[in-house]
Design an enzyme around this catalytic site. Structure first.
Site, PDB file in Angstrom:
ATOM      1  N   SER A   1      21.765 -90.668 104.853  1.00  0.00           N
ATOM      2  CA  SER A   1      20.965 -92.051 104.447  1.00  0.00           C
ATOM      3  C   SER A   1      20.620 -92.987 105.811  1.00  0.00           C
ATOM      4  O   SER A   1      21.596 -93.132 107.082  1.00  0.00           O
ATOM      5  CB  SER A   1      21.961 -92.765 103.688  1.00  0.00           C
ATOM      6  OG  SER A   1      21.195 -92.207 103.045  1.00  0.00           O
TER       7      SER A   1
ATOM      8  N   PRO B   1      41.822 -87.001 119.318  1.00  0.00           N
ATOM      9  CA  PRO B   1      41.267 -87.184 118.234  1.00  0.00           C
ATOM     10  C   PRO B   1      39.719 -85.834 118.067  1.00  0.00           C
ATOM     11  O   PRO B   1      39.689 -85.163 117.433  1.00  0.00           O
ATOM     12  CB  PRO B   1      40.624 -88.585 117.940  1.00  0.00           C
ATOM     13  CG  PRO B   1      40.020 -88.653 119.542  1.00  0.00           C
ATOM     14  CD  PRO B   1      41.591 -88.241 120.169  1.00  0.00           C
TER      15      PRO B   1
END
Length: 808
Positions: free
Chosen positions: A254, A452
């Site tokens: 979306s 990360p």
């Protein structure tokens, strides 16, 4: 006073009688459908409403639900063959056991348990009707699959609504492979320079959903790239086994655009959404009065129009999980080192039945962190995936229900947004004029000292320290600019990227941001026009696209410096392209030859500039990744020191940037010219892209977007609906709302063809099978009203079900 024995016995009998559960009275559930088949489900209690929702969705999309059930069970290959095996292996490895699912279910509030149970009962009521009249009511897909519809167990339904967050993929292993390839080629120092250039932890030029200064959460530091590779088992940077990738494209959920009252002509909030396919529904009663779109089988609208608000969702791009590198016992690959001791994995061998093929076995294993997603046993490593949503898998369903039932912003946040387990961005607009955005989900606090972007050592020293609280997650209420747009965007400037998210300055929100920023006194018609333009920019299906004006200063210098008339002309054409893929004269070619040149240049230029230094890694680093970064990386190269994050390596090899730009345009000319032999540059018009609903019709002269797989709709194969359409670049479902007290409606269109996908055993469709496909192509929307009188007046059909809450 002592009571007599008879009195005691009589009293005991009375207690026994009182303790026997009595059957609850039946409740009536009314289902009215409008001319497009959208169901309006009304009942007194929330569980009765969900019973009607289950029945209605099963009525419309039972075959799609069956495919989803097989998918979440890791059994899709049983229906469609070996092509689904890779996905089945991933899903089987991540699926929670029935016992765990029931534990999660038992922990829910009684009302939410009743709602979910009623949803399953409604689905099964429809299945019972189908099996009572199989000759007329069995969806044709079941006949083709060679199976009969079977009732759903509660555990099967719980598996369906927990599967989406478990299916999210990460790319730490891909990043590790890239870093290793560069290390083997250059050594550690330059390898890390190239790696940080191509996979930045956070590009400061990336657009964000929350403007600077509007974030109400305290900023968190962006992790600093580690100066040397994390020492993984096997020494240095381990060679990673290929991570299993889904066989279908991963689609982010979306885009939302929210316009505040100060930029709206009516003074009401305006909201626009576009996302993946799913059925629509309106729920009324038991606290519900909301209509919207939902994933197949979920029942509750994922997003839509509520009684006093509108709400939309986008897939978040926060770091919601970690891939851990587990150190394996050399003597036993099913043991891994964790906090000073060898710990046993859970592991088993799964058997997969495959249509028209022999059964296949596959090994499934879990560590304390989560499912094993890849093995590198030769280097003593297994990679497992920990997701923040683990333990909160059912909370997302509850959150969807409560976001729709919310009576104010506080309820929307506390009962809905704060309950979300999956990382989503929640966009809100209220009838009081409030607009807000919340980055939601179970977002872990990761250990310091790890990168990360790469697998984290799983030996116990780098575990999560908890989760961000609602106050710590990025959020804003009434931004100063009075609008916002999100399209799987970074929430804030301090948000990370480089794993699930690949953003950068040229990110696909460029056009929506410009339209919303410049728009004044906007109306629903303006918003509809915005949607059409955003469609035409192709950001939904080609995430590498960006407007040529990002590169205009550098193309303009090449035009001025070159003495080659073809380079000058090609550069001018490229700059004349506005970024929109339009065929206004209907000749099935895009109008501007600059589109053809620019689109080719976006592939030719990075190959010339980065190819000598890193081969094809500038592109393959993003293979199968939903959001890609190549055009942003290319822009940073031309920006030089003016980039927010200047590149550490000189990929121009000391050459002048303008000279390199000229060379890339010349190479682009050579590539494009070969496709248009003997034609003038003005005729170098790209044939329009097509969206295929029947893959067998694809032809070389009618190309499709490489990122957009054919849908293979049964209606198209049988000739019951359109077989193909010019590709408008858009997502499947579009919703548009004006949030005013006298504007309680949702305007929407569903690209899947229609609300009801039922085709009977003889191959006959229904009136709503494909009644919205061409509407979607031309950006037309229908109205779903929440006003009772309008529902009654526009009802094309109506039925009443009897619901009796089960005694359990």
């Amino acid at each position: 006073m002592r009571r007599s024995t008879a009195a005691l016995l009589l009293g005991s009998a009375t207690l026994l009688i009182a303790s026997v559960p009595t059957a609850q009275a039946q409740e009536k559930v009314k289902i009215s459908r409008d001319g497009f088949g959208v169901p309006h489900v009304e009942a007194e209690t929330s569980d009765a409403v969900m019973f009607g929702a289950g029945y209605a969705i099963a009525h419309d999309r039972l075959a799609a639900m069956e495919l989803a059930r097989h998918n979440t069970q890791g059994r899709r290959a049983e229906l469609v063959g070996a092509a689904a095996l890779d996905t089945d292996k991933v899903m089987r490895g991540r699926k929670l056991s029935d016992a765990v699912l029931m534990q999660r279910y038992s922990a829910l509030a009684p009302e939410h348990r009743k709602m979910i149970r009623a949803m399953v009962d409604g689905i099964n009521k429809r299945i019972d009707e189908v099996n009572a009249d199989p000759e007329h009511l069995t969806p044709l897909e079941f006949v083709r699959w060679g199976i009969k519809p079977t009732r759903w167990s509660l555990a099967e339904y719980l598996a369906l609504i927990t599967a989406a967050p478990l299916g999210r993929d990460t790319y730490e292993i891909r990043n590790l492979e890239f870093l290793k390839a560069m290390t083997d080629r250059y050594g550690a120092e330059k390898a890390w320079q190239i790696f940080n250039d191509v996979v930045p932890i956070s590009d400061p030029d990336s657009p964000t959903t929350i403007p600077a200064g509007d974030d109400l959460a305290p900023a968190r530091p962006v992790p600093t790239p580690v100066p040397a590779p994390v020492q993984l088992p096997g020494g240095g940077v381990a060679a990673a086994a290929a991570q299993a990738a889904p066989t279908e494209p991963v689609k982010g959920m979306s885009r939302c655009m929210v316009i505040g009252p100060q930029k709206s002509a009516s003074g009401n909030v305006l909201m626009l959404e576009a996302t993946a396919d799913g059925p629509e529904i309106h729920l009324k009663g038991g606290g519900f009065d909301n209509a919207g779109f939902g994933s197949t089988g979920w029942g509750v609208p994922t997003m839509g129009r509520g009684a006093q608000h509108g709400w939309l969702l986008v897939s978040g791009s926060s770091e919601a999980g970690t891939t851990f590198a587990e150190k394996l016992n050399p003597k036993n690959r099913y043991e891994y080192w964790y906090k000073g001791a060898w710990k046993k994995m859970e592991h088993r061998t799964e058997t997969f039945r495959v249509k028209d093929a022999a059964p296949v076995t596959h090994e499934v294993a879990w560590t304390i962190h989560g499912p094993v997603i890849a093995w590198d046993a030769d280097n003593g490593t297994a990679y497992s995936q920990q997701m923040g949503v683990h333990g909160r898998e059912l909370d997302t369903w509850v959150a969807f229900a409560e976001m729709g039932r919310a009576k104010n912003l506080a309820e929307f946040r506390e009962k809905g947004v704060d309950r979300l387990g999956w990382n989503l961005g929640a966009c809100y607009g209220g009838e009081d004029g409030t607009i807000a955005y919340f980055e939601a989900g179970a977002l872990p606090k990761k250990a310091a000292g790890v990168d990360p972007r790469l697998p984290t050592p799983g030996t116990g020293e780098y575990e999560w320290s908890g989760f961000l609280t609602p106050a710590e997650k990025p959020h804003m209420i009434n931004p100063k600019q009075q609008y916002f747009m999100s399209w799987n965007s970074k929430a804030t400037g301090w948000s990370q990227e480089g794993d699930n998210a690949r953003i950068g300055a040229t990110f696909r929100t460029w056009l929506g941001d410009r339209l919303a920023k410049n728009g004044q006194s906007l109306t629903l018609l303006d918003m509809r026009e915005f949607n059409g333009k955003i469609f035409n920019a192709l950001g939904a299906v080609d995430r590498n696209q960006a407007a040529p004006d990002f590169f205009a200063p550098y193309i303009r210098k090449a035009i001025e410096a070159s003495d080659d008339p073809e380079v000058k002309r090609a550069g001018e054409y490229m700059l004349s392209f506005n970024g929109l893929y339009q065929d206004r004269d209907g000749d099935q070619k895009y109008d501007n030859p600059g589109l053809t040149l620019y689109r080719s240049w976006l592939q030719v230029a990075p190959k010339i500039i980065f190819g000598d230094d890193m081969g094809d890694w500038w592109k393959t680093i993003d293979a199968d990744r939903y959001l890609t970064y190549q055009s942003s990386l290319l822009l940073r190269a031309f920006q030089g020191d003016a980039a927010g994050a200047p590149l550490a390596v000189d990929y121009f090899g000391g050459r002048d940037r303008t000279a390199v730009m000229i060379d890339t345009i010349k190479a682009t000319l050579a590539e494009v010219k070969s496709r248009f032999p003997g034609k003038d540059m003005a005729e170098w018009k790209q044939p329009i892209f097509w969206k295929y609903f029947d893959a067998s019709l694809e032809t070389p002269d009618r190309p499709q977007m490489a990122e957009d797989a054919p849908e293979r709709r049964l209606s198209a194969v049988l000739g019951l609906g359109p077989t193909m359409a010019p590709h408008n670049g858009g997502e499947s479902w579009v919703g548009l709302m004006e949030i005013g007290r006298d504007r309680r409606a949702l305007y929407s269109v569903v690209d899947a063809g229609g609300q009801n996908l039922f085709i009977d055993p003889k191959g006959k469709g229904n009136p709503n099978l494909a009644d919205q496909t061409l509407m979607h192509e031309t950006n037309e929307l229908k109205k779903i009203t929440l006003v009772p009188d309008e529902i009654r007046k526009t009802a094309a059909s109506s039925m009443t079900l009897e619901y009796r809450p089960p005694v359990r």
